[in-house]
Design a protein around this motif. Sequence first.
Motif, PDB file in Angstrom:
ATOM      1  N   SER A   1      11.098  75.160 149.298  1.00 23.49           N
ATOM      2  CA  SER A   1       9.997  74.142 148.453  1.00 23.49           C
ATOM      3  C   SER A   1      10.284  73.113 147.944  1.00 23.49           C
ATOM      4  O   SER A   1      10.002  71.717 147.818  1.00 23.49           O
ATOM      5  CB  SER A   1       8.999  74.874 147.932  1.00 23.49           C
TER       6      SER A   1
ATOM      7  N   TYR B   1       2.443  72.255 154.303  1.00 25.14           N
ATOM      8  CA  TYR B   1       3.151  71.625 152.749  1.00 25.14           C
ATOM      9  C   TYR B   1       2.201  70.001 153.088  1.00 25.14           C
ATOM     10  O   TYR B   1       1.219  69.475 152.579  1.00 25.14           O
ATOM     11  CB  TYR B   1       4.688  71.413 152.590  1.00 25.14           C
TER      12      TYR B   1
ATOM     13  N   ARG C   1      -0.564  69.225 150.975  1.00 23.36           N
ATOM     14  CA  ARG C   1      -0.322  68.633 149.690  1.00 23.36           C
ATOM     15  C   ARG C   1      -1.010  67.791 148.392  1.00 23.36           C
ATOM     16  O   ARG C   1      -0.540  68.276 147.125  1.00 23.36           O
ATOM     17  CB  ARG C   1       0.226  67.392 150.063  1.00 23.36           C
TER      18      ARG C   1
END
Length: 328
Positions: free
Chosen positions: A196, A314, A318
């Motif tokens: 991440s 992601y 986001r």
Amino acid sequence: MRILVTGGAGFIGGHLAESFLADGHDVTVLDSLEPFYAEGIKRHTLDIHRDAAGERDARYRFVEGDVRDPETVRSLVADADVVFHQAAQAGVRASVDHPRKVTDINVDGTVNLLEASKEADVRRVVLASSSSVYGKPESLPYAEDHPTEPVSPYGVTKLAQEHLARVYAELHGLPTVCLRYFTVYGPRMRPNMAISNFVSRCLNGEPPVIYGDGRQTRDFTYVADVVDANRTLLNSGAADGEVLNVGSSDNVSIRELAETVRDRLAPELDITYESAQEADAEHTHASVEKAGALIGYEPSRTILEGVEEFIEWYRANREWYEPLVRSS
Ligand code: NAD
């Protein structure tokens, strides 16, 4: 079935709760919402179980409480058929800084859970263990009979948890299974982990940071595979009393991982190197033959395929996820 997931507001526990609910089970989550990383990620996980009107699914119950509190644990275990124990203070580095807290939660909390499960006569307790129990591997990949010599307080607590589970199985006939997870990643993953971090930094035009020379290697496991391994144990006693590796059966160097993410998202960036962090294992690589033989476990993705999927997730998430990653 009535399922108790401790730590079910967390990364892996949240995915387990979601999957059990989708399978039609009643799920109770016990979680203390520890401020180890941004609480918003856990709040988001808990909100998955709400409908458009903000109501929780009637088969889902969230209890904010602590596994160190024997009364809370006893009352919840009494209503459970199967227990999935994910609650822990995770993170090797946190355990170096706060060894007492990690021991309290991971060891005392586990004793509370096993005591309550013995009294309640639950069908099975499945415990989240870790590749950290191995310490420095003598050869790669390693199977469950490889010597265990953890190199961090966290690894020691996970090994203690495994021994407690074994002793409760032997002394009290309590069916227990320990799953040794190997660095798990995927949607809603803990923000303080390499994947991440690399994605977040590259998307923001910042060089990915590697601690050490990047030659250390990791077996990264996609969270869906961890969920599958746990789900199998709901109805199967094939692994009772056993410890199983749950990994991807593949490994990559941290440098290769950082380069992959960088090349995909921001090829102009140079990778930055900082000094190695203490108590990190040098290499992890699971043999998953035993899990394959006992519960039919088979990793579904290569690490690079899984990372690609995580990047897509992601990007799609986001707006809410990134500020929480960056504030953790
Ligand atoms: P996580 O921190 O996201 O989840 C753990 C959850 O436990 C958190 O929601 C936290 O609030 C809760 N918790 C902590 N202390 C508690 C307490 N005293 N009482 C009740 N709840 C408490 O971590 P995760 O990555 O989802 O890890 C889940 C389990 O898997 C842990 O047992 C961890 O040690 C193990 N594990 C994780 C990984 C990984 O790579 N993520 C690897 C190996 C093992």
